[in-house]
Design a protein around this motif. Structure first.
Motif, PDB file in Angstrom:
ATOM      1  N   VAL A 314       0.717  -1.199  -0.062  1.00 15.68           N
ATOM      2  CA  VAL A 314      -0.119  -0.065  -0.020  1.00 15.68           C
ATOM      3  C   VAL A 314       0.721   1.200  -0.075  1.00 15.68           C
ATOM      4  O   VAL A 314       1.849   1.381   0.799  1.00 15.68           O
ATOM      5  N   THR A 315       0.545   2.136  -0.670  1.00 18.34           N
ATOM      6  CA  THR A 315       1.287   3.300  -1.022  1.00 18.34           C
ATOM      7  C   THR A 315       0.861   4.479   0.368  1.00 18.34           C
ATOM      8  O   THR A 315      -0.068   4.397   0.914  1.00 18.34           O
ATOM      9  N   VAL A 316       2.207   4.884   1.034  1.00 15.73           N
ATOM     10  CA  VAL A 316       2.176   5.586   2.102  1.00 15.73           C
ATOM     11  C   VAL A 316       2.830   7.127   1.800  1.00 15.73           C
ATOM     12  O   VAL A 316       3.861   7.170   1.799  1.00 15.73           O
ATOM     13  N   PHE A 317       1.672   7.929   1.700  1.00 15.27           N
ATOM     14  CA  PHE A 317       2.134   9.272   1.654  1.00 15.27           C
ATOM     15  C   PHE A 317       0.905  10.169   1.540  1.00 15.27           C
ATOM     16  O   PHE A 317      -0.078  10.067   1.823  1.00 15.27           O
ATOM     17  N   ASP A 318       1.210  11.814   1.619  1.00 17.08           N
ATOM     18  CA  ASP A 318       0.084  12.510   1.964  1.00 17.08           C
ATOM     19  C   ASP A 318      -0.750  12.817   0.592  1.00 17.08           C
ATOM     20  O   ASP A 318      -1.268  11.914  -0.140  1.00 17.08           O
ATOM     21  N   ASP A 319      -0.730  13.771   0.154  1.00 12.38           N
ATOM     22  CA  ASP A 319      -1.184  14.313  -0.950  1.00 12.38           C
ATOM     23  C   ASP A 319      -0.198  14.590  -2.516  1.00 12.38           C
ATOM     24  O   ASP A 319       0.695  15.228  -2.156  1.00 12.38           O
ATOM     25  N   PRO A 320      -0.713  13.854  -3.473  1.00 10.78           N
ATOM     26  CA  PRO A 320       0.329  13.870  -4.602  1.00 10.78           C
ATOM     27  C   PRO A 320       0.398  15.400  -5.102  1.00 10.78           C
ATOM     28  O   PRO A 320       1.425  15.755  -5.786  1.00 10.78           O
ATOM     29  N   ASN A 321      -0.648  16.131  -4.797  1.00 20.21           N
ATOM     30  CA  ASN A 321      -0.409  17.551  -5.390  1.00 20.21           C
ATOM     31  C   ASN A 321       0.718  18.362  -4.628  1.00 20.21           C
ATOM     32  O   ASN A 321       0.978  19.418  -5.034  1.00 20.21           O
ATOM     33  N   ASP A 322       1.163  17.974  -3.521  1.00 24.64           N
ATOM     34  CA  ASP A 322       2.254  18.423  -2.770  1.00 24.64           C
ATOM     35  C   ASP A 322       3.451  18.302  -3.424  1.00 24.64           C
ATOM     36  O   ASP A 322       4.327  19.127  -3.328  1.00 24.64           O
ATOM     37  N   TRP A 323       3.606  17.258  -4.278  1.00 26.68           N
ATOM     38  CA  TRP A 323       4.592  16.964  -4.916  1.00 26.68           C
ATOM     39  C   TRP A 323       4.942  17.371  -6.498  1.00 26.68           C
ATOM     40  O   TRP A 323       6.000  17.485  -6.977  1.00 26.68           O
ATOM     41  N   LEU A 324       3.756  17.541  -7.084  1.00 27.68           N
ATOM     42  CA  LEU A 324       3.810  18.072  -8.398  1.00 27.68           C
ATOM     43  C   LEU A 324       4.300  19.329  -8.682  1.00 27.68           C
ATOM     44  O   LEU A 324       3.982  20.321  -8.000  1.00 27.68           O
ATOM     45  N   GLY A 325       5.380  19.326  -9.554  1.00 26.60           N
ATOM     46  CA  GLY A 325       6.012  20.541  -9.742  1.00 26.60           C
ATOM     47  C   GLY A 325       7.062  20.847  -8.530  1.00 26.60           C
ATOM     48  O   GLY A 325       7.749  21.903  -8.934  1.00 26.60           O
ATOM     49  N   LYS A 326       7.446  20.085  -7.919  1.00 26.91           N
ATOM     50  CA  LYS A 326       8.336  20.208  -6.872  1.00 26.91           C
ATOM     51  C   LYS A 326       9.697  19.824  -7.316  1.00 26.91           C
ATOM     52  O   LYS A 326       9.821  18.609  -7.518  1.00 26.91           O
ATOM     53  N   PRO A 327      10.737  20.553  -7.135  1.00 26.39           N
ATOM     54  CA  PRO A 327      12.044  20.056  -7.403  1.00 26.39           C
ATOM     55  C   PRO A 327      12.535  19.094  -6.386  1.00 26.39           C
ATOM     56  O   PRO A 327      12.483  19.402  -5.087  1.00 26.39           O
TER      57      PRO A 327
END
Length: 444
Positions: A314-327
């Motif tokens: 199972v994937t464990v992380f918060d919101d994918p939008n927090d990572w999109l476009g982040k270096p």
């Protein structure tokens, strides 16, 4: 003559019964008996028991307890205060609206019948109460004489009820020496009674040894192919980095490789006619091989830009939008893939709530989903120093293993954990924080 005699005997019997009832009635029921059961002897529409000092309506017929702020009570109070000041009020007295001032009499017929009878309830010492009867017909002399006998009985009954043993308040009882010693002993025993120390802290269900998925190289996160708490299989795409620069780099490397290849082939043909050119072949071949390696390396980077799962879970992380476009930098943690059936409890214990805890200490987890069904766990890790939490609170990081046979909670569940320590006297547990504060002041 016989009917009249029978009527008098009946009234006498009722009088004796009322006197007996008044003497046997409990003190809290006596006012109710006076205003209601007197109707068996004398017919009336309304009856009230009036207390002179302090002036108040003690009881009224037809109701269990009169409301002192009701419109009826507020209007009747000044009327009866005026009647008690009348010189004739020392004995049974009939009165009506004409016997009271005009400002009081104007609302008489809204509240009362035409005729009233004032009956002072005399005692050997004083006359504290008065019984007032109201009805539409005038009072006869025989009724006035009859009620005079009953008034004496009511007066004595009220005097005996008030002369009973005074009720001691709880404050007076506490002033007794024996009670004080008993309370002191109980408090001392309670203060010395050993209780288990316990503390509450925030907790979260986390995976055990999850597979950490990190950024394979420096770049910008472009696409996420999964959502939090999603089941993934081996080889399934997780996320990818922006490949624009790598594609441009690949095109340049391929062109450079092709140029180096062309130069090498042309030089090889010239070497057949001109032996002096053969010395350049080794350098051109090395350049060509170098560009081929560059192309292969960039292609490898392109493949690595798409990250796939190496294990199921199972994937464990918060919101994918927090990572999109982040270096991101190479090796930076992006998410984790964990087995949902292998979890443990992470507890953040603030420094101010720290108590003595040992490995294997009992822990109860109250999740926000099912707080009424706590899960049992056992403490197995205690960090050696406190670190700041997201709420900027210095706290120790603890871990506990679930020990019960209940269904394990889902990854990411939050709630409160209750941690149990050793037993100490109740007074030390109660004043734990004040003692810490005093100790800090004394050490300065």
């Amino acid at each position: 003559m016989s009917d009249r005699l029978n009527h008098q005997l009946l009234r006498l019997t009722l009088l004796l019964q009322l006197e007996r009832r008044a003497r046997q009635a409990p003190s809290d029921e006596l006012p109710f008996v006076i205003v209601n059961e007197t109707a068996e002897l004398l017919p009336y529409r309304q009856a009230v028991l009036w207390q002179k000092a302090p002036a108040k309506l003690q009881a009224a017929s037809g109701i269990a307890k009169p409301e002192k702020n009701s419109p009826y009570a507020l209007w009747l109070k000044p009327v009866l205060q005026y009647v008690t000041r009348d010189p004739r009020a020392a004995s049974v007295m009939a009165f009506s609206a004409e016997d009271v001032p005009e400002e009081l009499a104007k609302d008489w017929y809204e509240w009362l019948p035409d005729h009233a009878l004032w009956i002072p309830l005399l005692t050997p010492a004083t006359s504290k109460y008065g019984l007032v009867l109201f009805r539409d017909n005038a009072w006869t002399e025989a009724e006035i004489q009859l009620v005079g006998y009953l008034a004496e009985t009511y007066g004595h009954a009220l005097a005996l009820a008030e002369a009973g043993p005074a009720q001691r308040s709880w404050l007076d009882r506490l002033r007794g020496r024996n009670i004080q010693f008993l309370l002191a002993a109980i408090l001392l025993a309670a203060a010395c009674y050993p209780v288990r120390q316990a503390v509450l802290a925030e907790a979260e269900v986390i995976p055990i040894k999850p597979n950490l998925v990190r950024a394979p190289l420096e770049g910008v996160v472009e696409t996420f192919y999964v959502q939090p708490n999603e089941d993934v299989k081996v080889g399934q795409k997780l996320f990818s980095l922006d490949m624009t620069q790598l594609r441009s780099r690949l095109e340049v490397a391929q062109e450079t490789r092709d140029i180096a290849k062309t130069e090498y082939l042309q030089t090889t043909q010239q070497a057949m006619l001109d032996p002096t050119v053969k010395s350049k072949l080794a350098g051109l071949k090395s350049k060509w091989d170098q560009q081929v390696a560059e192309v292969d390396y960039v292609r490898t980077l392109l493949k690595r830009s798409v990250v796939t799962a190496t294990r199921a879970g199972v994937t464990v992380f918060d919101d994918p939008n927090d990572w999109l476009g982040k270096p991101v930098t190479q090796g930076e943690k992006i998410l984790a893939v964990a087995d949902p059936n292998v979890v443990e409890l992470e507890v953040r214990l603030p420094m101010d709530d720290l108590i003595a805890l040992e490995s294997g200490a009992e822990v109860l987890f109250f999740s926000n989903i099912n707080p009424h069904k706590p899960l049992q766990a056992s403490l197995n890790y205690f960090s050696y120093r406190a670190t700041p939490t997201p709420a900027d609170i210095m706290a120790y990081r603890l871990k506990a293993t679930f020990t019960g046979n209940e269904i394990l909670p889902r990854l990411g569940y939050r709630g409160s954990a209750k941690l149990y320590g050793s037993r100490k006297p109740f007074i030390l547990w109660l004043f734990r924080k004040p003692i810490q504060t005093v100790r800090l002041w004394l050490t300065w």
